[in-house]
Design a protein around this motif. Sequence first.
Motif, PDB file in Angstrom:
ATOM      1  N   LEU A  26       0.801  -1.161   0.036  1.00 41.05           N
ATOM      2  CA  LEU A  26      -0.055   0.013   0.021  1.00 41.05           C
ATOM      3  C   LEU A  26       0.911   1.393  -0.072  1.00 41.05           C
ATOM      4  CD1 LEU A  26      -2.865   0.966   0.062  1.00 41.05           C
ATOM      5  CD2 LEU A  26      -2.544   1.269   2.745  1.00 41.05           C
ATOM      6  N   LEU A  27       1.839   1.187   0.812  1.00 35.94           N
ATOM      7  CA  LEU A  27       2.796   2.511   0.937  1.00 35.94           C
ATOM      8  C   LEU A  27       3.664   2.762  -0.680  1.00 35.94           C
ATOM      9  CD1 LEU A  27       4.631   1.886   4.466  1.00 35.94           C
ATOM     10  CD2 LEU A  27       2.955   3.944   3.594  1.00 35.94           C
ATOM     11  N   THR A  29       2.242   1.738  -3.499  1.00 37.09           N
ATOM     12  CA  THR A  29       1.366   2.183  -4.447  1.00 37.09           C
ATOM     13  C   THR A  29       0.874   3.561  -4.129  1.00 37.09           C
ATOM     14  OG1 THR A  29       0.416  -0.015  -4.420  1.00 37.09           O
ATOM     15  CG2 THR A  29      -1.101   1.768  -5.246  1.00 37.09           C
ATOM     16  N   LEU A  30       1.046   4.031  -2.982  1.00 36.59           N
ATOM     17  CA  LEU A  30       0.595   5.439  -2.687  1.00 36.59           C
ATOM     18  C   LEU A  30       1.859   6.386  -3.146  1.00 36.59           C
ATOM     19  CD1 LEU A  30      -1.036   5.318   0.752  1.00 36.59           C
ATOM     20  CD2 LEU A  30      -2.083   5.961  -1.297  1.00 36.59           C
ATOM     21  N   ALA A  31       3.156   5.689  -2.939  1.00 33.97           N
ATOM     22  CA  ALA A  31       4.288   6.627  -3.354  1.00 33.97           C
ATOM     23  C   ALA A  31       4.059   6.767  -4.865  1.00 33.97           C
ATOM     24  CB  ALA A  31       5.527   5.934  -2.993  1.00 33.97           C
ATOM     25  N   VAL A  33       1.531   6.729  -6.783  1.00 33.47           N
ATOM     26  CA  VAL A  33       0.262   7.472  -7.205  1.00 33.47           C
ATOM     27  C   VAL A  33       0.380   9.075  -6.920  1.00 33.47           C
ATOM     28  CG1 VAL A  33      -2.286   7.793  -6.745  1.00 33.47           C
ATOM     29  CG2 VAL A  33      -1.219   5.405  -7.314  1.00 33.47           C
ATOM     30  N   LEU A  34       0.860   9.251  -5.666  1.00 30.50           N
ATOM     31  CA  LEU A  34       0.922  10.825  -4.968  1.00 30.50           C
ATOM     32  C   LEU A  34       2.399  11.095  -4.956  1.00 30.50           C
ATOM     33  CD1 LEU A  34      -1.095   9.960  -1.943  1.00 30.50           C
ATOM     34  CD2 LEU A  34      -1.984  10.975  -3.980  1.00 30.50           C
ATOM     35  N   LEU A  37       3.956  13.379  -2.277  1.00 28.30           N
ATOM     36  CA  LEU A  37       4.509  12.541  -0.961  1.00 28.30           C
ATOM     37  C   LEU A  37       5.362  11.415  -1.267  1.00 28.30           C
ATOM     38  CD1 LEU A  37       1.034  12.398   0.599  1.00 28.30           C
ATOM     39  CD2 LEU A  37       2.872  13.930   1.211  1.00 28.30           C
ATOM     40  N   SER A  38       5.899  11.591  -2.516  1.00 29.02           N
ATOM     41  CA  SER A  38       6.768  10.267  -2.879  1.00 29.02           C
ATOM     42  C   SER A  38       7.835   9.827  -1.874  1.00 29.02           C
ATOM     43  CB  SER A  38       6.834  10.279  -4.331  1.00 29.02           C
ATOM     44  OG  SER A  38       7.664   9.265  -4.589  1.00 29.02           O
ATOM     45  N   LEU A  41       6.716   8.847   1.643  1.00 24.42           N
ATOM     46  CA  LEU A  41       6.166   7.311   1.343  1.00 24.42           C
ATOM     47  C   LEU A  41       7.305   6.195   1.260  1.00 24.42           C
ATOM     48  CD1 LEU A  41       2.825   8.324  -0.244  1.00 24.42           C
ATOM     49  CD2 LEU A  41       3.124   7.535   2.366  1.00 24.42           C
ATOM     50  N   TRP A  42       8.334   6.512   0.366  1.00 26.49           N
ATOM     51  CA  TRP A  42       9.227   5.532   0.132  1.00 26.49           C
ATOM     52  C   TRP A  42      10.006   5.370   1.418  1.00 26.49           C
ATOM     53  CZ3 TRP A  42       9.505   2.077  -3.624  1.00 26.49           C
ATOM     54  CH2 TRP A  42       8.716   2.545  -4.782  1.00 26.49           C
TER      55      TRP A  42
END
Length: 69
Positions: A26-27, A29-31, A33-34, A37-38, A41-42
């Motif tokens: 999930l983290l 994927t969010l990194a 998509v966003l 905030l990459s 999140l990475w």
Amino acid sequence: MSQQEISKPNSRYGLVLAMDIIAIGLLITLAIVLPHLSIFLWLIALVWIVVAIRRGINERRNRTAGKCP
């Protein structure tokens, strides 16, 4: 105290591992998509991966510690 009682807390490790895999996925994927905030999140995903690996190593040591002569 039997061996089952000693290893009972360790029986939940499969669930913890599955939750770690889902959270890391999930983290990541969010990194992707966003992008704004990459980096943050990475970094969180990287720390989570390191903690999950350390937890796995400790679990392995605990399981094999009682079986060695």
